[in-house]
Design a protein around this motif. Structure first.
Motif, mmCIF file in Angstrom:
data_model
loop_
_atom_site.group_PDB
_atom_site.id
_atom_site.type_symbol
_atom_site.label_atom_id
_atom_site.label_comp_id
_atom_site.label_asym_id
_atom_site.label_seq_id
_atom_site.Cartn_x
_atom_site.Cartn_y
_atom_site.Cartn_z
ATOM 1 N N ALA A 392 -1.718 -10.192 3.987
ATOM 2 C CA ALA A 392 -0.263 -10.220 4.172
ATOM 3 C C ALA A 392 0.410 -9.758 2.889
ATOM 4 C CB ALA A 392 0.196 -11.626 4.544
ATOM 5 N N SER A 393 0.543 -8.451 2.749
ATOM 6 C CA SER A 393 1.155 -7.866 1.560
ATOM 7 C C SER A 393 1.981 -6.661 1.971
ATOM 8 C CB SER A 393 0.071 -7.442 0.564
ATOM 9 O OG SER A 393 0.626 -6.702 -0.502
ATOM 10 N N THR A 394 3.207 -6.590 1.477
ATOM 11 C CA THR A 394 4.008 -5.390 1.726
ATOM 12 C C THR A 394 3.616 -4.276 0.766
ATOM 13 O OG1 THR A 394 5.733 -6.269 0.266
ATOM 14 C CG2 THR A 394 5.988 -6.650 2.633
ATOM 15 N N LEU A 395 2.968 -4.631 -0.343
ATOM 16 C CA LEU A 395 2.566 -3.633 -1.324
ATOM 17 C C LEU A 395 1.268 -2.956 -0.926
ATOM 18 C CD1 LEU A 395 2.838 -2.218 -4.077
ATOM 19 C CD2 LEU A 395 1.706 -4.214 -5.111
ATOM 20 N N MET A 396 0.231 -3.745 -0.685
ATOM 21 C CA MET A 396 -1.086 -3.196 -0.396
ATOM 22 C C MET A 396 -1.390 -3.206 1.101
ATOM 23 S SD MET A 396 -2.376 -2.240 -3.250
ATOM 24 C CE MET A 396 -2.357 -2.544 -5.023
#
Length: 407
Positions: A392-396
């Motif tokens: 759960a990451s918007t970056l990765m």
């Protein structure tokens, strides 16, 4: 010019987004190239979706990256106290600065992180790759993420920077917490930034006292003109190179392998023509690259993108995954096609913040795929891969596991 979204029409990112961001991007692009989205921390950010708009935004000087101002602005919007010193020292790197400070930091980094240094790593990368594949041989099923995609780039970056390999479990754990979606609202994030900052500060001090033949020691040396990184800047540089130097390549190898195994005809064609692997890696980067959204930017003044005026002091994120599947740039973008011309993708960013480690990531991925496909010609997904999950990451954009059958 487009109006701002009504508050009740602003979508909030949830678990379904992390499971399949591409489905959201397809739907959002149909409404325009930029939109407001509420992130899990409650803060609304502007997300740029189109290829042309995203590429331009990545190189727009009006979209700033000054870490101190951005962090203060974000904490104010969240209603949080000022960031800790341990947090800010990690952000003191070239990815989170604007010119002229960015220009100086990048110059000091690139004089040590040269193409020649990267090219010299090829024999060692091939050796590490062969050793990992040897360890997998003879087993019916493996988790390719943990047994191959993770240890390869972690070993390489540890050796390159001069980071003790036995510490890898610690900084892997810290990295996962730092790039998670929960961010500063999460206690594990605060603890991880403090631990990472303290660890790297000790490592930098050790390199200053006893330099070795590694990149971190080279970065600690003054340049020919006498300019040198401060201890704070060197810690920030070490953080950037350590995290970006392993986590993105882990995701590139794992995501690319999953995409290829889901397209058997493409897999067999690539096995028959391994000379096409470098082009295939570019398609893997375009199709499902390791970075979902580029790091945070904010508007220093009102900025118009795709006919929408974004006010000053608003956060803007360029969705690299969306830009790379924009049908205006790539025909049939939802299909994996290693034969397509994928040049121009923005998986590594664009402009002054283009990833300095891109040559190393490409070399590692090309070596990994060439060896993997040759060593295990019957490689295929295990039944458990039908339900793969993502962090759960918007970056990765990274898998939590990748179960495969070898023979």
């Amino acid at each position: 010019m487009a109006d701002l979204e009504a508050p009740d029409r602003i979508e909030t990112l949830g678990a379904d987004f992390f499971a399949d961001p591409h489905a959201h991007y397809r739907r959002w692009r149909a409404d325009g190239a930029v939109r407001q989205v509420r992130f899990p921390d409650g803060v609304v950010r502007w997300v740029v979706l189109g290829y042309a708009e995203g590429r331009a935004a990545l190189n727009d000087p009006r979209l700033r990256k000054n870490a101190e101002h951005a962090t203060a602005l974000l904490n104010d919007k969240r209603g949080l106290p000022p960031a800790t010193a341990g947090h800010m020292v990690l952000l003191s790197n070239m990815l989170n600065t604007d010119p002229p400070h960015h220009t100086r930091l990048r110059k000091l980094a690139t004089r040590a992180f040269t193409p020649r240094r990267v090219a010299a790593l090829r024999p060692r990368i091939e050796e590490i790759t062969a050793g990992l594949l040897d360890a997998m041989a003879g087993r019916d099923e493996v988790d390719l993420l943990h047994d191959f995609a993770e240890p390869l780039p972690i070993t390489v970056i540890c050796e390159l920077l001069g980071v003790p390999f036995e510490d890898r479990a610690d900084f892997q754990r810290w990295t996962r917490a730092i790039v998670s979606v929960s961010g500063e609202n999460d206690e594990s994030y605060t603890q991880s930034t403090a631990a990472m900052g303290a660890y790297l500060s000790r490592l930098v001090a050790a390199k200053r006292e006893a330099p070795a033949a590694d990149l971190l020691s080279a970065l600690a040396d003054p340049a020919d003109d006498g300019d040198a990184l401060t201890d704070r800047e060197l810690v920030g540089m070490a953080f950037l190179l350590l995290v970006a130097g392993h986590d993105t390549t882990v995701n590139l190898i794992a995501n690319g392998t999953l995409a290829l195994l889901r397209a058997p005809a493409r897999l067999h064609a690539l096995q028959a023509h391994p000379e096409a692997i470098p082009d295939a890696v570019e398609e893997f980067l375009r199709y499902d690259g390791p970075v979902n959204m580029a790091t945070l930017r904010y508007t220093a003044e009102p900025v118009t993108i795709a006919g929408t005026v974004i006010p000053a002091d608003e956060f803007v994120l360029i969705a690299l995954s969306s830009a790379n599947r924009d049908p205006e740039r790539y025909p049939e973008p939802e299909s994996l096609d290693p034969d397509r011309d994928a040049t121009g993708h923005v998986a590594f960013g664009h402009g002054i913040h283009f990833c300095v480690g891109a040559p190393l990531a490409r070399l590692e991925a090309q070596t990994a795929f060439a060896a993997l496909l040759s060593r295990f010609p019957n490689l295929r997904l295990a039944p458990a891969a039908d339900t793969v999950t993502y962090h759960a990451s918007t970056l990765m954009r990274g898998l939590t596991a990748l179960p495969v059958l070898l023979d």
